[in-house]
Design a protein around this motif. Structure first.
Motif, PDB file in Angstrom:
ATOM      1  N   LYS A   1      -7.449   2.908 -43.700  1.00 12.16           N
ATOM      2  CA  LYS A   1      -7.623   2.286 -42.569  1.00 12.16           C
ATOM      3  C   LYS A   1      -6.680   1.015 -42.602  1.00 12.16           C
ATOM      4  O   LYS A   1      -6.096   0.652 -41.468  1.00 12.16           O
ATOM      5  N   ILE A   2      -6.458   0.407 -43.777  1.00  9.61           N
ATOM      6  CA  ILE A   2      -5.697  -0.987 -43.764  1.00  9.61           C
ATOM      7  C   ILE A   2      -4.157  -0.208 -43.779  1.00  9.61           C
ATOM      8  O   ILE A   2      -3.198  -0.912 -43.118  1.00  9.61           O
ATOM      9  N   ILE A   3      -3.678   0.775 -44.281  1.00 10.43           N
ATOM     10  CA  ILE A   3      -2.287   1.599 -44.333  1.00 10.43           C
ATOM     11  C   ILE A   3      -2.178   1.828 -42.797  1.00 10.43           C
ATOM     12  O   ILE A   3      -0.976   1.647 -42.323  1.00 10.43           O
ATOM     13  N   VAL A   4      -3.211   2.534 -42.077  1.00 12.24           N
ATOM     14  CA  VAL A   4      -2.956   2.685 -40.814  1.00 12.24           C
ATOM     15  C   VAL A   4      -2.569   1.764 -40.016  1.00 12.24           C
ATOM     16  O   VAL A   4      -1.861   1.532 -39.026  1.00 12.24           O
ATOM     17  N   LEU A   5      -3.641   0.740 -40.149  1.00 12.51           N
ATOM     18  CA  LEU A   5      -3.313  -0.669 -39.555  1.00 12.51           C
ATOM     19  C   LEU A   5      -1.904  -1.288 -39.625  1.00 12.51           C
ATOM     20  O   LEU A   5      -1.525  -1.795 -38.693  1.00 12.51           O
TER      21      LEU A   5
END
Length: 359
Positions: free
Chosen positions: A32-36
């Motif tokens: 999720k953090i990487i996509v964000l």
């Protein structure tokens, strides 16, 4: 012993595979953090594509005359040299192809080009002023008393320049020579040199490219033909001087003949001045004939030395435009921020796993 080594290797390989699985699992948990981060990078890349000014590149190609291809003229000049006639051929070997490319990027040539006058919006200014306006330096200098009144007048030839003027020109030169100006010979077998000038102003790229080519061409021609031109001027002065002496001797013969008109043959001594003047006429005629030959050969040499740079292609509007597209900016931002986030979590997990093993 060999069996123990194989078992140890197998254990090490299993440990390596296990650690890789742990890294992958940790990264997957942080998706999720990487996509964000990728989304943030895409937004920033899109914004940068709007802010980033396009780059316009002006390209000029020219051919350098080969000094060895003199043809029949070179043979004639060589024949003349065998008779001891110095025609002043050749301006030295300083202007080879590699040296010429460095001449284009020299500070003297660039600064002289920056003081070249150009017409922008009906107003004549120098290229240095045009560069300052394009980069909005005047706004930055508004609160600096030493800089806000600085002007670079066209064709000023550094007249009245202060240390501040020289510092600004030096800064412009550093930026142009490192980031904007490129001069190269693409193929050593071909004497064609290409000059590229890139900037965020289409007109500045065009004007600067053409002005620099003219400036270097003039310097190149003057330097290469300097020796031949000096030799021709000396010969011209000598021809004029000997011609004056010859005209004076011819007039002297006429005056002496008038003075001895109907002279008694018994008074031959009075004919001596006329005879001396005849000798002067013959001597000056011989000298003048030789000087005229050398003068004409010197003119041929000067014509041979003058056409040194032949422009093949000039920059024509519209120039080649390079702009960061919206999709390209988003893609680049996504990759950059995605990669940085993955790298951050890999390093974090590495220290975390290492610390856990030590405990």
């Amino acid at each position: 012993m060999e069996k123990n080594i194989i078992e140890n290797d197998e254990i090490s390989l299993k440990e390596l595979i296990h650690k890789i699985k742990e890294y992958c699992k940790y990264l997957f948990n942080q998706w999720k953090i990487i996509v964000l981060a990728g989304i943030i990078g895409a937004v920033l890349g899109l914004g940068y594509s709007f802010i980033k000014k396009p780059v316009y590149t002006a390209t000029l190609t020219f051919a350098l005359e080969d000094e060895k291809s003199g043809g029949g003229l070179g043979g004639a000049l060589g024949l003349a040299s065998t008779f001891g006639i110095d025609l002043g051929t050749g301006g030295g070997s300083i202007f080879t192809s590699s040296n010429l490319t460095e001449l284009f990027k020299s500070r003297t040539m660039v600064e002289k080009t920056l003081l070249t006058p150009v017409t922008v919006n009906g107003k004549e200014i120098s290229l240095a002023e045009m560069y300052i306006e394009n980069n909005e330096w005047r706004d930055k200098w508004s609160n600096k008393p030493k800089l806000k009144d600085i002007k670079f007048l066209p064709d000023s030839k550094r007249k009245g320049f202060t240390r501040v003027h020289d510092s600004i020109l030096g800064e412009i030169y550093q930026d142009l020579s490192k980031n904007s100006l490129s001069v190269a010979q693409k193929d050593k077998k071909i004497s064609i040199i290409t000059m590229d000038m890139a900037s965020n102003s289409e007109l500045f790229s065009l004007y600067f490219c053409e002005a620099l080519a003219r400036q270097v061409g003039k310097f190149y021609v003057d330097t290469k033909s300097k020796k031949a031109r000096m030799n021709m001027e000396i010969l011209k002065h000598q021809v004029d001087s000997v011609r004056g002496e010859l005209n004076g001797a011819i007039m002297g013969v006429a005056v002496a003949n008038d003075n001895t008109f109907n002279l008694n043959p018994a008074f031959n001594v009075r004919r001596a001045p006329s005879a001396r003047r005849q000798v002067d006429v013959q001597a000056n005629t011989a000298v003048l004939t030789e000087l005229v030959k050398q003068s004409e050969l010197a003119k041929v040499t000067l014509r041979k030395e003058t056409p040194l740079i032949q422009v093949i292609d000039r920059p024509i509007l519209p120039l080649r435009k390079e702009k960061l597209g919206k999709i390209e900016g988003m893609f680049t931002g996504t990759l950059l921020f995605g990669f940085l986030s993955i790298l951050f979590f890999i390093i974090k997990s590495f220290f975390k796993i290492t610390l856990r093993e030590k405990i």
